[in-house]
Design an enzyme around this catalytic site. Structure first.
Site, PDB file in Angstrom:
ATOM      1  N   CYS A   2      -0.954   1.409  -6.026  1.00 15.34           N
ATOM      2  CA  CYS A   2      -1.905   0.914  -7.032  1.00 15.34           C
ATOM      3  C   CYS A   2      -1.830  -0.622  -7.105  1.00 15.34           C
ATOM      4  O   CYS A   2      -0.937  -1.227  -6.527  1.00 15.34           O
ATOM      5  CB  CYS A   2      -1.571   1.471  -8.411  1.00 15.34           C
ATOM      6  SG  CYS A   2      -1.395   3.264  -8.463  1.00 15.34           S
TER       7      CYS A   2
HETATM    8  N1  GLN Z   1       2.712   7.451  -8.101  1.00 16.78           N
HETATM    9  C1  GLN Z   1       1.749   6.936  -9.005  1.00 16.78           C
HETATM   10  C2  GLN Z   1       0.526   7.819  -9.088  1.00 16.78           C
HETATM   11  O1  GLN Z   1       0.389   8.786  -8.436  1.00 16.78           O
HETATM   12  C3  GLN Z   1       1.352   5.510  -8.654  1.00 16.78           C
HETATM   13  C4  GLN Z   1       0.571   5.470  -7.375  1.00 16.78           C
HETATM   14  C5  GLN Z   1       0.501   4.154  -6.674  1.00 16.78           C
HETATM   15  O2  GLN Z   1       1.137   3.151  -6.985  1.00 16.78           O
HETATM   16  N2  GLN Z   1      -0.255   4.160  -5.636  1.00 16.78           N
HETATM   17  O3  GLN Z   1      -0.333   7.552  -9.853  1.00 16.78           O
END
Ligand code: GLN
Length: 247
Positions: A2
């Site tokens: 993210c």
């Molecule tokens: N693991 C978290 C989620 O599934 C954050 C994902 C990310 O940083 N890509 O939302």
């Protein structure tokens, strides 16, 4: 992975932070520069949160940020001096939906996580057992980020300082689930706590404002935060210290 950002400083519109700058968080949702193996786009929802007179307010959606027809007007009309925002690329196997999208909130605190906890939930059962059952039952969504937030929020409720709460929990999660990616942002509207734990974080400190973001955007003045760092900032102060990292 993210993308997220936090801002403290003179009030600005959400649009000037999140939508308008070159390579803004908005653009980073479909054209991020530096995902480090964590997917390609951040299209699994987004969240903006800001502090007004009555504490933090959130606007979260489970759609790609560029599809929200109301966002431009909304973000152009809201001004705040304390903002946390994120676009999500859900980890494979994690549930979809608004409740799984950052910022997570508890009382006056807002939280965002960029990364993943490998083997979650089984890998973290020992940590979960130490939490009050009522906290586990109130998990926002069955997703690693919400669990990480519950662990940190529990420390905050016990009056642990925010930087210590974050650093302690990251160390515990890493030792229980080695290889975790734990890049977080936490704010109460006065202070930002941020970490680099296998991902990028950049900071722009102007004297009366601090912005931290996964990727730089807009004008220059950005410095990269070194790997395994703990950043603690207000609008006017900035301190970056090393964390132990994986042992
Ligand atoms: N693991 C978290 C989620 O599934 C954050 C994902 C990310 O940083 N890509 O939302």
């Amino acid at each position: 992975m993210c993308r997220h950002l936090a801002y403290l400083g003179p009030p600005v519109t959400l649009a000037s932070l999140v939508l308008e700058p070159a390579h803004s968080l908005y653009e980073q949702s479909w054209a991020p520069h530096d995902m480090r193996g964590g997917g390609t786009v951040n299209a699994d929802g987004f969240g903006l949160a800001w502090y007004g007179d009555g504490g933090p307010v959130r606007y979260r959606r489970d759609v790609p940020i560029w599809t929200d027809q109301n966002l431009v007007d909304l973000a152009g009309s809201i001004r705040s001096g304390a903002v946390l925002a994120a676009v999500r690329n859900g980890t494979v196997g994690m549930p979809y939906g608004e409740a799984a999208v950052a910022p997570f909130k508890s009382g006056n605190w807002l939280f965002s996580h960029n990364g993943r906890i490998p083997g979650w939930p089984e890998s973290t059962l020992k940590l979960a057992e130490r939490l009050p059952v009522s906290h586990l039952l109130q998990l926002d969504a069955p997703v690693d980020s919400a669990f990480l937030w519950t662990l940190i929020a529990h420390r905050l409720r016990e009056d642990v300082d925010a930087p210590d709460a974050v650093a302690d929990v990251l160390q515990e999660v890493e030792s229980t689930a080695p290889g975790s990616r734990l890049n977080v942002l936490l704010t109460d509207g006065h202070q930002i706590v941020g970490t680099t734990w296998t991902h990028s974080l950049w900071v722009r400190h102007t004297g009366d404002s601090t912005t931290v973001a996964s990727e730089p955007f807009g004008d220059g003045g950005w410095d990269e935060v070194p790997e395994y760092s703990l950043l603690v900032a207000t609008a006017t102060t900035l301190r970056i210290t090393s964390m132990k990292g994986p042992q």
